[in-house]
Design a protein around this motif. Structure first.
Motif, PDB file in Angstrom:
ATOM      1  N   SER A 113       0.816  -1.215   0.000  1.00 11.11           N
ATOM      2  CA  SER A 113       0.000   0.000   0.000  1.00 11.11           C
ATOM      3  C   SER A 113       0.844   1.257   0.000  1.00 11.11           C
ATOM      4  CB  SER A 113      -0.919   0.005   1.230  1.00 11.11           C
ATOM      5  OG  SER A 113      -0.151   0.019   2.422  1.00 11.11           O
ATOM      6  N   GLY A 114       2.172   1.091   0.063  1.00 11.43           N
ATOM      7  CA  GLY A 114       3.058   2.241  -0.024  1.00 11.43           C
ATOM      8  C   GLY A 114       3.514   2.804   1.303  1.00 11.43           C
ATOM      9  N   ARG A 115       3.154   2.172   2.418  1.00 10.65           N
ATOM     10  CA  ARG A 115       3.615   2.638   3.720  1.00 10.65           C
ATOM     11  C   ARG A 115       4.758   1.749   4.180  1.00 10.65           C
ATOM     12  NH1 ARG A 115      -1.080   1.533   8.103  1.00 10.65           N
ATOM     13  NH2 ARG A 115       0.284   2.945   9.237  1.00 10.65           N
ATOM     14  N   TRP A 116       5.587   2.281   5.067  1.00  7.39           N
ATOM     15  CA  TRP A 116       6.704   1.503   5.598  1.00  7.39           C
ATOM     16  C   TRP A 116       6.263   0.749   6.842  1.00  7.39           C
ATOM     17  CZ3 TRP A 116      11.198   0.768   3.107  1.00  7.39           C
ATOM     18  CH2 TRP A 116      11.529   1.650   2.078  1.00  7.39           C
ATOM     19  N   LEU A 117       6.667  -0.515   6.924  1.00  4.20           N
ATOM     20  CA  LEU A 117       6.415  -1.348   8.092  1.00  4.20           C
ATOM     21  C   LEU A 117       7.744  -1.775   8.697  1.00  4.20           C
ATOM     22  CD1 LEU A 117       3.568  -3.693   6.732  1.00  4.20           C
ATOM     23  CD2 LEU A 117       3.329  -1.542   8.003  1.00  4.20           C
ATOM     24  N   ILE A 118       7.760  -1.918  10.013  1.00  2.16           N
ATOM     25  CA  ILE A 118       8.947  -2.382  10.724  1.00  2.16           C
ATOM     26  C   ILE A 118       8.704  -3.802  11.221  1.00  2.16           C
ATOM     27  CG2 ILE A 118      10.456  -2.028  12.710  1.00  2.16           C
ATOM     28  CD1 ILE A 118      10.870   0.089  10.710  1.00  2.16           C
ATOM     29  N   LEU A 119       9.669  -4.687  10.982  1.00  2.98           N
ATOM     30  CA  LEU A 119       9.603  -6.069  11.468  1.00  2.98           C
ATOM     31  C   LEU A 119      10.697  -6.265  12.514  1.00  2.98           C
ATOM     32  CD1 LEU A 119       8.216  -6.136   8.607  1.00  2.98           C
ATOM     33  CD2 LEU A 119       8.922  -8.534   8.485  1.00  2.98           C
ATOM     34  N   HIS A 120      10.310  -6.796  13.664  1.00  2.00           N
ATOM     35  CA  HIS A 120      11.250  -7.107  14.729  1.00  2.00           C
ATOM     36  C   HIS A 120      11.268  -8.626  14.904  1.00  2.00           C
ATOM     37  CE1 HIS A 120      10.807  -2.856  16.171  1.00  2.00           C
ATOM     38  NE2 HIS A 120       9.574  -3.039  15.735  1.00  2.00           N
ATOM     39  N   GLY A 121      12.437  -9.234  14.811  1.00  2.00           N
ATOM     40  CA  GLY A 121      12.560 -10.677  15.013  1.00  2.00           C
ATOM     41  C   GLY A 121      13.315 -10.965  16.292  1.00  2.00           C
TER      42      GLY A 121
END
Length: 379
Positions: free
Chosen positions: A254-262
């Motif tokens: 959708s064009g937004r930035w997401l942050i992934l934490h592992g």
């Protein structure tokens, strides 16, 4: 302090930080370990901080379930020494009240308040990750007549700062994923070491569906999720250590930035990878300041640094501005927020958005609900 005892205590705290404990359990179990190498009076004071503003968002003390307003104000206003925000910005990240007062703590209102509670010495440690982000603080105290905190004890407290900060960050993220506060709350998936999906929180599918290459309905996880999980698992190197928190920033469909934490969760002899997905908002304080007061991006930057206790010269240096320009921004900020000074600005933001969060968390802890981080914003 024996080297072996310090090493064992550090390893135990690092393991607790990676075990996926809720925040209060992490604090309680870590307190017992710390006492074995750094004796203290009664119980530690634990705090979480908003890394963006360095303002307190929660506290936990076994003997003081409600933090008195005057003690909150002591951390909010830069009127005394040994404040959490100041220590979080310092090079060492730890300080005793005796050091901060040049050996004469009686000059500090902080010391006098501590004496009323039966404490004479105070050791404050900022809980900072390896990147320097401050997610919390730890206060240890000793009664009158007790031995002074030694250099080796301060050194140990500084050493456990990073794993405790990682543990606090994990607990806050996991808590919000498991007990979401609003529609923008993080989502969580847990994978086994064999890459099988073990569990997922309600609502996580909205984030996974927005990531490239994901097909939740078909059971296919996005490659970004698998990559972050693999990085987290590799960081443990097959040991019982919690490893590092893997982080990825991904542009969604959708064009937004997401942050992934592992993060690796250890427990029951099994290693699992928890991946938390959330919108990429570097700090909740920015949208809050914009919506509440209409501050421009630059005015928000200046306000964040004022909340952290930075001087005009320091703000000018950080933002590559002239001191005069900083003063002009401050004048505009004061007009928009209806205050007359930096102190009033800090107080307005803190008591409008951060104290309500602290009081909410004080109610959540006895109910065994996850502690919330960041300022409290109406949804």
């Amino acid at each position: 302090m024996r080297v072996y005892a310090k090493e064992r205590a550090y390893e135990r705290i690092a393991a607790l930080a990676g075990a996926g404990l809720d925040l209060v359990s992490l604090w309680r179990e870590s307190a017992d370990v710390i006492r074995s190498v750094v004796p203290y009076h009664l119980a530690p004071c634990w705090f979480t901080l908003d890394p963006a503003s360095l303002l307190v968002t929660s506290h936990f003390n076994e003997y003081m379930p409600v933090l008195p307003p005057e003690l909150l104000a002591r951390e909010c206003y830069p009127d005394d020494v040994n404040r959490l925000a100041d220590i979080a910005r310092s090079r060492r990240g730890a300080s005793t009240l005796h050091e901060a007062t040049g050996g004469d703590p009686s000059t500090s209102a902080r010391w006098r308040a501590n004496r009323e509670l039966g404490a004479d010495q105070e050791l404050i440690v900022a809980l900072r990750t390896a990147s320097g982000a401050a997610w919390g603080g730890l206060g240890l105290y000793r009664e009158p007549g007790a031995p002074m905190f030694g250099d080796d004890e301060v050194e140990f407290a500084s050493a456990i700062s990073a794993p405790l900060a990682d543990g606090a960050r994990r607990a806050l993220l996991l808590g919000e994923a498991l007990d979401p506060e609003g529609p923008e709350a993080p989502g969580l998936v847990v994978l086994t070491a064999d890459w099988e999906l073990e569990s997922a929180t309600p609502g996580v599918e909205q984030w996974l569906a927005d990531l490239p290459e994901g097909n939740w309905d078909a059971g296919a996880l996005p490659s970004a999720v698998l990559t972050v999980a693999a990085q987290a698992l590799r960081s443990t190197d097959g040991s019982e250590a919690p490893g590092e928190i893997a982080v990825a920033r991904v542009l969604s469909r959708s064009g937004r930035w997401l942050i992934l934490h592992g993060a690796v969760l250890q427990g029951g002899g099994q290693r699992r990878a928890a991946v938390i997905v959330e919108p990429a908002h570097p700090a909740r304080i920015g949208p809050l300041l914009m919506s509440a007061y209409g501050l421009s991006d630059r005015e928000q930057d200046v306000t964040r640094l004022v909340l952290q206790g930075e001087s005009t010269a320091a703000i000018a240096d950080r933002l590559v501005l002239s001191p005069h320009t900083v003063q002009q921004h401050l004048k505009s900020i004061f007009e928009k927020t209806g205050v007359r000074s930096r102190r009033d600005l800090v107080g307005k933001v803190f008591f409008s958005y951060y104290e309500p969060r602290i009081r909410e968390n004080e109610e959540r802890v006895p109910q065994h609900k996850p502690v919330r981080g960041g300022p409290k914003v109406a949804h």
